[in-house]
Structure formats: structure tokens, C-alpha cells
Design a protein around this motif. Structure first.
Motif, PDB file in Angstrom:
ATOM      1  N   ASN A 171      31.607  30.400  25.319  1.00 50.42           N
ATOM      2  CA  ASN A 171      32.317  30.226  26.588  1.00 50.42           C
ATOM      3  C   ASN A 171      32.954  31.534  27.040  1.00 50.42           C
ATOM      4  O   ASN A 171      33.497  32.303  26.238  1.00 50.42           O
ATOM      5  N   ILE A 172      32.902  31.760  28.359  1.00 52.61           N
ATOM      6  CA  ILE A 172      33.656  32.846  28.987  1.00 52.61           C
ATOM      7  C   ILE A 172      34.667  32.174  29.922  1.00 52.61           C
ATOM      8  O   ILE A 172      34.280  31.556  30.916  1.00 52.61           O
ATOM      9  N   HIS A 173      35.927  32.273  29.560  1.00 50.06           N
ATOM     10  CA  HIS A 173      36.987  31.650  30.359  1.00 50.06           C
ATOM     11  C   HIS A 173      37.552  32.687  31.333  1.00 50.06           C
ATOM     12  O   HIS A 173      38.017  33.753  30.921  1.00 50.06           O
ATOM     13  N   PHE A 174      37.508  32.370  32.610  1.00 56.35           N
ATOM     14  CA  PHE A 174      38.041  33.262  33.643  1.00 56.35           C
ATOM     15  C   PHE A 174      39.376  32.735  34.154  1.00 56.35           C
ATOM     16  O   PHE A 174      39.479  31.563  34.556  1.00 56.35           O
ATOM     17  N   ASN A 175      40.391  33.584  34.099  1.00 59.08           N
ATOM     18  CA  ASN A 175      41.685  33.309  34.709  1.00 59.08           C
ATOM     19  C   ASN A 175      41.900  34.340  35.821  1.00 59.08           C
ATOM     20  O   ASN A 175      42.043  35.539  35.550  1.00 59.08           O
ATOM     21  N   VAL A 176      41.908  33.886  37.057  1.00 57.09           N
ATOM     22  CA  VAL A 176      41.948  34.794  38.202  1.00 57.09           C
ATOM     23  C   VAL A 176      43.267  34.611  38.951  1.00 57.09           C
ATOM     24  O   VAL A 176      43.639  33.488  39.325  1.00 57.09           O
ATOM     25  N   GLN A 177      43.961  35.709  39.127  1.00 53.07           N
ATOM     26  CA  GLN A 177      45.177  35.711  39.954  1.00 53.07           C
ATOM     27  C   GLN A 177      44.863  36.423  41.271  1.00 53.07           C
ATOM     28  O   GLN A 177      44.243  37.489  41.267  1.00 53.07           O
ATOM     29  N   THR A 178      45.278  35.843  42.356  1.00 51.90           N
ATOM     30  CA  THR A 178      45.062  36.455  43.674  1.00 51.90           C
ATOM     31  C   THR A 178      46.409  36.824  44.290  1.00 51.90           C
ATOM     32  O   THR A 178      47.359  36.032  44.284  1.00 51.90           O
ATOM     33  N   ALA A 179      46.481  38.037  44.782  1.00 52.13           N
ATOM     34  CA  ALA A 179      47.723  38.519  45.417  1.00 52.13           C
ATOM     35  C   ALA A 179      47.945  37.782  46.734  1.00 52.13           C
ATOM     36  O   ALA A 179      47.044  37.131  47.281  1.00 52.13           O
ATOM     37  N   HIS A 180      49.181  37.920  47.229  1.00 53.54           N
ATOM     38  CA  HIS A 180      49.534  37.278  48.481  1.00 53.54           C
ATOM     39  C   HIS A 180      48.624  37.789  49.604  1.00 53.54           C
ATOM     40  O   HIS A 180      48.379  38.983  49.740  1.00 53.54           O
ATOM     41  N   GLY A 181      48.084  36.872  50.362  1.00 55.80           N
ATOM     42  CA  GLY A 181      47.225  37.230  51.470  1.00 55.80           C
ATOM     43  C   GLY A 181      45.752  37.238  51.145  1.00 55.80           C
ATOM     44  O   GLY A 181      44.914  37.405  52.037  1.00 55.80           O
ATOM     45  N   VAL A 182      45.398  37.064  49.825  1.00 58.83           N
ATOM     46  CA  VAL A 182      43.980  37.011  49.429  1.00 58.83           C
ATOM     47  C   VAL A 182      43.534  35.558  49.459  1.00 58.83           C
ATOM     48  O   VAL A 182      44.056  34.725  48.716  1.00 58.83           O
ATOM     49  N   HIS A 183      42.607  35.242  50.314  1.00 61.14           N
ATOM     50  CA  HIS A 183      42.132  33.867  50.441  1.00 61.14           C
ATOM     51  C   HIS A 183      40.947  33.619  49.500  1.00 61.14           C
ATOM     52  O   HIS A 183      40.069  34.477  49.353  1.00 61.14           O
ATOM     53  N   HIS A 184      40.938  32.449  48.891  1.00 59.46           N
ATOM     54  CA  HIS A 184      39.899  32.108  47.912  1.00 59.46           C
ATOM     55  C   HIS A 184      38.504  32.196  48.509  1.00 59.46           C
ATOM     56  O   HIS A 184      37.545  32.565  47.809  1.00 59.46           O
ATOM     57  N   ASN A 185      38.359  31.852  49.777  1.00 61.97           N
ATOM     58  CA  ASN A 185      37.017  31.855  50.352  1.00 61.97           C
ATOM     59  C   ASN A 185      36.492  33.269  50.601  1.00 61.97           C
ATOM     60  O   ASN A 185      35.351  33.451  51.028  1.00 61.97           O
ATOM     61  N   ASN A 186      37.287  34.286  50.293  1.00 61.57           N
ATOM     62  CA  ASN A 186      36.848  35.669  50.426  1.00 61.57           C
ATOM     63  C   ASN A 186      36.544  36.325  49.077  1.00 61.57           C
ATOM     64  O   ASN A 186      36.228  37.517  49.031  1.00 61.57           O
ATOM     65  N   VAL A 187      36.656  35.536  47.975  1.00 59.26           N
ATOM     66  CA  VAL A 187      36.482  36.106  46.632  1.00 59.26           C
ATOM     67  C   VAL A 187      35.266  35.464  45.949  1.00 59.26           C
ATOM     68  O   VAL A 187      35.182  34.242  45.841  1.00 59.26           O
ATOM     69  N   ARG A 188      34.340  36.305  45.513  1.00 60.28           N
ATOM     70  CA  ARG A 188      33.168  35.840  44.754  1.00 60.28           C
ATOM     71  C   ARG A 188      33.039  36.665  43.481  1.00 60.28           C
ATOM     72  O   ARG A 188      33.184  37.897  43.518  1.00 60.28           O
ATOM     73  N   ILE A 189      32.788  35.991  42.373  1.00 59.87           N
ATOM     74  CA  ILE A 189      32.667  36.656  41.069  1.00 59.87           C
ATOM     75  C   ILE A 189      31.245  36.447  40.553  1.00 59.87           C
ATOM     76  O   ILE A 189      30.794  35.303  40.384  1.00 59.87           O
ATOM     77  N   HIS A 190      30.551  37.554  40.296  1.00 59.44           N
ATOM     78  CA  HIS A 190      29.172  37.521  39.799  1.00 59.44           C
ATOM     79  C   HIS A 190      29.170  37.904  38.317  1.00 59.44           C
ATOM     80  O   HIS A 190      29.612  39.001  37.950  1.00 59.44           O
ATOM     81  N   VAL A 191      28.685  36.997  37.460  1.00 58.21           N
ATOM     82  CA  VAL A 191      28.626  37.201  36.013  1.00 58.21           C
ATOM     83  C   VAL A 191      27.161  37.399  35.634  1.00 58.21           C
ATOM     84  O   VAL A 191      26.363  36.463  35.696  1.00 58.21           O
ATOM     85  N   LEU A 192      26.786  38.606  35.241  1.00 61.50           N
ATOM     86  CA  LEU A 192      25.386  38.952  34.988  1.00 61.50           C
ATOM     87  C   LEU A 192      25.205  39.467  33.560  1.00 61.50           C
ATOM     88  O   LEU A 192      25.839  40.445  33.159  1.00 61.50           O
ATOM     89  N   GLN A 193      24.337  38.811  32.803  1.00 58.38           N
ATOM     90  CA  GLN A 193      24.000  39.304  31.467  1.00 58.38           C
ATOM     91  C   GLN A 193      22.975  40.436  31.618  1.00 58.38           C
ATOM     92  O   GLN A 193      21.923  40.265  32.248  1.00 58.38           O
ATOM     93  N   THR A 194      23.281  41.576  31.051  1.00 59.82           N
ATOM     94  CA  THR A 194      22.412  42.745  31.182  1.00 59.82           C
ATOM     95  C   THR A 194      21.558  42.992  29.943  1.00 59.82           C
ATOM     96  O   THR A 194      20.554  43.705  30.015  1.00 59.82           O
TER      97      THR A 194
END
Length: 567
Positions: free
Chosen positions: A191-214
Motif C-alpha cells: 500500500n501507498i498511503h497518501f496524506n495531502v494537505q492543501t493550503a488556503h485557496g487551493v481547490h480540490h478540483n484543481n489538484v491531480r496526483i499521478h502515481v507512475l511505477q518506473t
């Protein structure tokens, strides 16, 4: 009438199942020969020399190796059976094997023959030996099945048989694709557990996280032709395919003694060294195959023509020179190839424990390289599984530096890899407590799509077993494959993918790699990625632009990633 026929068929089927649930052989203790046949001119007679009871059967006067006591039995298609007997060799002969085989006649009158159990390089001095194994009845309608005992390669030797048994394997749950997928998820991912904090004014619909195995950490590799690899101008595509699609490699037979020193004192290490340096420069790890090979046909004539005393010194010198030449370049060494089946050096020196001496010597020369046993018919078939297990336990207990068990998986043409049987055999071998590597994998089928199915069946069964720590193909290109074009993943000068190659790469580089994107508007600030083990790149995009990029590695333990996204 239809109802009566249906009931009769059901009663017959119940009777058949009841019969196969217990002992299938008649007179397996050989107190009589009832139920047994003996092909002419072989003579099968009761004798007072026995393993237990009052009698055993003495087999002599054979003209062909298959001539020995045989019996017809009734088996269910696709089921796993256990088979064993006690056998005794009466005349010594080099590399003589005691075997139990099974011959199937299908309803279309074609035949399939399966080696079910064997004791290899038998000696008169051993007395009674327990020959045991397992086999799977073909997944096809059966017309008849015959169990028969033989000894080969010489038909002139005599032998005895006692206490024979054939039973259906009990309490065996069929291995399904769903089960294998669960095993792969459990043992090859974390498992990879992601805990994401967003600063004031950062809207969730503007944040995308891409997890790529290389890069994958599980070893998938292949043997390769060192000469073709080194011919850079003509075969650059060959090199490129190896570098791109594998993370381990074996220079096929370039490290075999008969290649290095075909004529005495005329050494050629350079071909192997050039190829090994080449793949290592591209990040691949390398197995060494093999320091010695005890099959007589692979022993150079010049070795056969010197005294045993001199030969012993020559073997020691070869191992010292070769290991020093390859020091630091190899992760593994197969010490003496296929010693379960071939024992030319042991027989020449009249020393059944000679291989322990070779392991001790190799371990003293280089205690860092991992030393392997390597043998066949221990997973693909079950006739040598238990003997290989006993061998591994012996070497481990002797503390001679054994680091792994190589299980060759050369599936015969026409044999579909049976996941249930493969699991049973790997389960047994894993009890030795020694890492298991699939060192030589290939299948054969004329039809490319059938070949793809066979490779996928084998790979899922092997990759899904927790004891398997690496899988190596024994070739992939039709122009160099030892089993010919019908085993290949790629073909032609351009290395065009076959249907089998496309299927294998889809497993390696798509289904068994992780590539996920998560929008915080859907996943929230906390989410989990179940990822295959290996190296990763994470890209965080804010308002469509790359905002954060970092790398990490995922192993057997879960990882927690803390992220802060600022405007």
C-alpha cells in the motif's frame, strides 16, 4: 427411458469417483501378480526378496527400457494423482534411472506419456529406494490409462518393485485465475498511503496526483546469445530488446566450461565478459550458468581422457579461474548443473558427495555470490520434486553456501501448465527454506495465440507463488531460441513481437505495473494506491501544471506519502 439412463449414468459416475478416491492399483504389494501385465520378452516373477510382506516382483530379460510390470487403471481427466513404489536396482549401469511412468490413450486414439516418479542415477548399493511423485491426468477424454515401471537408459539391467500405490490427491483445492490474482496482489504489491494537505485557496478540483511505477523490483529476465549480443552492428535491436524489457539476464551457454575451454588450455572468457559488461551497463543483473555440468554429453573429450586424480585438480582450477574472472559481475552461480539427473563427475571419482565439495570450494572463493542448485522436472512435472527437496535439505544442512534452488520450467509441447500441480510442487519445494528461482522458462506451440495462452498460464502460476523470487526465460528470439521459433516471443531480423510476446509484455509492463491518477475532488485528501513493488515517480499537478515531482521505492512494507500543495 431417458430418466433411467440418466440415473444409471449417475450411479456409474458415483462408483467411478468412489473407486478413484482410494487405492487404484490391484495387488500393489505384489503378493500376487493379479492385475499386472508384463510385455514379452521381459519376465516378471514373484521373488522372496521384498521390501515388505512376503514377495516383490523381479523384472529381468528386458529388450526395451519400457518393458516391466504394468497395469490399467481408471482415472478422472484433469485430476492430480500421487504415485509411489519401492524399487531396487540389481545391476549397476552409468546414469541408470528407476522410473514410474503413465501412458494415456485418448478417445481419439492418440497417446500421451508422462514421467510420474523417478530415482535418478540409481546404484545397487542403495538397496530399496522409495520412488514417489505426482502427475495430472490430461484434461481430455481418456480411453485407457496404464501405469508401468521401467529402468533406463539400459534395458539390460534387472530390478525389483514392491509396495506400489496410486491414489487421487486428496484435499487439493483447484487453483483458479482469481486465486492467482489474489496471491499476486498479496505478495507482489504493497500500500501507498497518501496524506495531502492543501493550503488556503487551493481547490480540490484543481489538484491531480499521478502515481507512475518506473521500474519493477521483481526479477524478470532472459538468457541471451552472447555472440549475437556482442555483434552490435548487426543486432542492435537484439540488445535494445534485452535492455528495455528485462532487468536480469543470463549469457546462455557462454559461461559453460565446454564453451570457455573446448580444447584444453585454450580459454575464451572474452565473449562472456563483453556481453556481461554490456547488460550490466544498462542496469541488468546477471546469473552465471554454470561452473560445471555433470551430464556426460556436455563434458569435453579431453576431460574424459585424463586420470581421475588429474581431473579432480583440473575441476578445482577451472572453478577458481572462472570465479575470479567473474568476481563482482554476477549475482548467482549455478554450481553444477542438473546434478539430480546427471552425475558424471561423482561417478568418475566414486564420490557421491563430490558436489558438496564443489559448493564448499565456490563459497570459499567468493562468499558474496549466491550459489544455486539447478534442475528440471521438479515443477513442470512431479517425478523429481521430492528428490529435489531432499537434495536441497541435504545441501542446506551441510552448510556449504547454498543460497537458492533453480527450478527449470521447460514445458513440453502439448502440455498446458497446470496451476494446481505447480502450486503443489512449489509448496513442497518451499519447505526446504531456500529461495526458489524459475531459472529457465519456455513453452512450445505452433499457433502464436496458443503459445500466448501457455506463457500466460505459466507466468501467472509462477509469479503468484510467494516462494518464487525471480523468473528467467530461456530465450525469446526465434533466431536463437534453443527450442526453435515455436517458443519465441519475437521473430525475424526486426524482432517483431509475436502474439506470445505481446501477451508477455502486457503482463510485465501493463497489468503488473502501477499507473494511477487521482483527482482530489474524487479521492479526497487521504487515499490509498495498491502498487507493485519497484521504483516510483509521483507528479502533483495544480491547475493542469506540474507542481511537485519526486521519486521513491516501494518494497514489502507499506509507504506513507505526506504532501502539501500550495497555490
Amino acid at each position: 427411458m431417458a430418466s433411467w439412463t440418466s440415473c444409471l449414468f449417475s450411479l456409474l459416475l458415483v462408483g467411478l469417483i468412489a473407486e478413484t478416491a482410494g487405492e487404484l492399483l490391484k495387488s500393489g504389494g505384489f503378493e500376487t501378480l493379479a492385475g499386472w501385465a508384463c510385455p514379452h520378452p521381459a519376465q516378471c516373477t514373484l521373488t522372496n526378496d521384498k521390501h515388505s510382506g512376503q514377495h516383490s516382483v523381479l523384472v529381468k530379460g528386458r529388450h526395451e527400457t519400457y518393458q516391466g510390470p504394468s497395469q490399467l487403471v481408471t482415472l478422472l481427466p484433469g485430476h492430480l494423482y500421487k504415485i509411489n513404489a519401492w524399487m531396487k536396482l540389481l545391476n549397476d549401469h552409468a546414469d541408470q534411472n528407476l522410473l514410474i511412468n503413465v501412458g494415456f490413450q485418448l478417445t481419439d486414439d492418440s497417446h500421451i506419456y508422462v514421467a510420474a516418479a523417478g530415482h535418478f542415477d540409481a546404484k545397487v548399493s542403495e538397496g530399496w529406494v522409495h520412488v514417489q511423485g505426482d502427475f495430472v491426468a490430461p484434461h481430455k477424454p481418456l480411453k485407457s490409462t496404464r501405469i508401468y515401471f521401467e529402468s533406463k537408459p539400459s534395458a539390460s539391467v534387472s530390478f525389483e518393485v514392491d509396495d506400489a500405490s496410486v491414489t487421487q490427491a486428496q484435499h487439493v483445492t483447484p487453483v483458479t485465475t482469481s486465486y492467482l490474482n489474489q496471491q499476486i496482489d498479496q505478495h507482489r504489491k504493497s500500500n501507498i498511503h497518501f496524506n495531502v494537505q492543501t493550503a488556503h485557496g487551493v481547490h480540490h478540483n484543481n489538484v491531480r496526483i499521478h502515481v507512475l511505477q518506473t521500474k519493477k523490483s521483481f526479477p524478470f529476465g532472459s538468457s541471451f546469445n552472447a555472440g549475437k549480443y556482442n555483434a552490435n552492428a548487426s543486432h542492435g535491436r537484439y540488445q535494445d530488446f534485452i535492455h528495455k524489457h528485462f532487468n536480469w539476464a543470463v549469457p546462455e551457454n557462454a559461461l559453460q566450461w565446454y564453451t570457455i575451454e573446448h580444447q584444453r588450455n585454450h580459454m575464451n572468457y572474452q565473449t562472456a565478459l563483453d556481453a556481461i559488461h554490456g547488460v550490466r551497463q544498462h542496469g541488468l543483473k546477471v546469473r552465471g550458468h554454470s561452473l560445471v555440468w555433470s551430464a556426460e554429453k556436455h563434458v569435453q573429450n579431453w576431460q574424459k581422457n585424463i586420470s581421475a586424480h588429474e581431473l579432480r585438480h583440473v575441476v578445482q582450477l577451472h572453478i577458481q579461474q572462472t570465479m575470479h574472472k567473474m568476481r563482482g559481475l554476477l549475482e548467482h552461480w549455478d554450481v553444477n548443473n542438473e546434478i539430480l539427473h546427471f552425475q558424471w563427475y561423482q561417478d568418475r571419482f566414486h564420490d557421491p558427495d563430490y558436489n558438496l565439495e564443489l559448493f564448499r570450494l565456490a563459497h570459499q572463493i567468493d562468499p558474496h555470490v549466491k550459489l544455486f542448485l539447478n534442475d528440471f522436472d521438479v515443477v513442470v512435472r512431479g517425478d523429481a520434486t521430492l528428490e529435489y527437496l531432499a537434495q536441497a535439505k541435504k545441501y542446506k544442512a551441510a552448510n556449504v553456501g547454498l543460497s537458492g534452488m533453480g527450478v527449470q520450467c521447460h514445458f513440453p509441447e502439448g502440455l498446458t501448465p497446470d496451476a494446481t500441480a505447480i502450486k503443489q510442487r512449489l509448496d513442497l519445494l518451499s519447505t526446504a527454506g531456500v529461495p526458489i528461482w524459475v531459472t529457465e522458462l519456455d513453452v512450445v506451440a505452433v499457433d502464436e495465440n496458443k503459445r500466448a495462452d501457455l506463457y500466460e498460464a505459466a507466468l501467472r502460476a509462477l509469479y503468484g507463488h510467494p516462494a518464487v523470487q525471480g523468473i528467467i526465460f530461456w530465450g525469446f528470439w526465434d533466431q536463437t531460441h534453443w527450442r526453435g521459433p515455436h517458443a519465441a516471443l519475437v521473430k525475424g531480423e526486426n524482432l517483431q513481437l509475436t502474439a506470445a510476446g505481446r501477451r508477455v509484455l502486457d503482463l510485465f509492463e501493463n497489468q503488473w505495473m502501477t499507473d494511477e491518477s487521482h483527482d482530489l475532488s474524487q479521492s479526497g485528501n487521504q487515499f490509498k494506491v495498491r502498487g507493485f513493488h519497484g521504483d516510483y515517480e509521483v507528479n502533483v499537478y495544480y491547475q493542469g501544471k506540474q507542481h511537485i515531482k519526486f521519486n521513491f521505492s516501494l518494497g514489502n512494507q507499506d509507504e506513507t506519502i505526506e504532501l502539501i500543495v500550495n497555490p
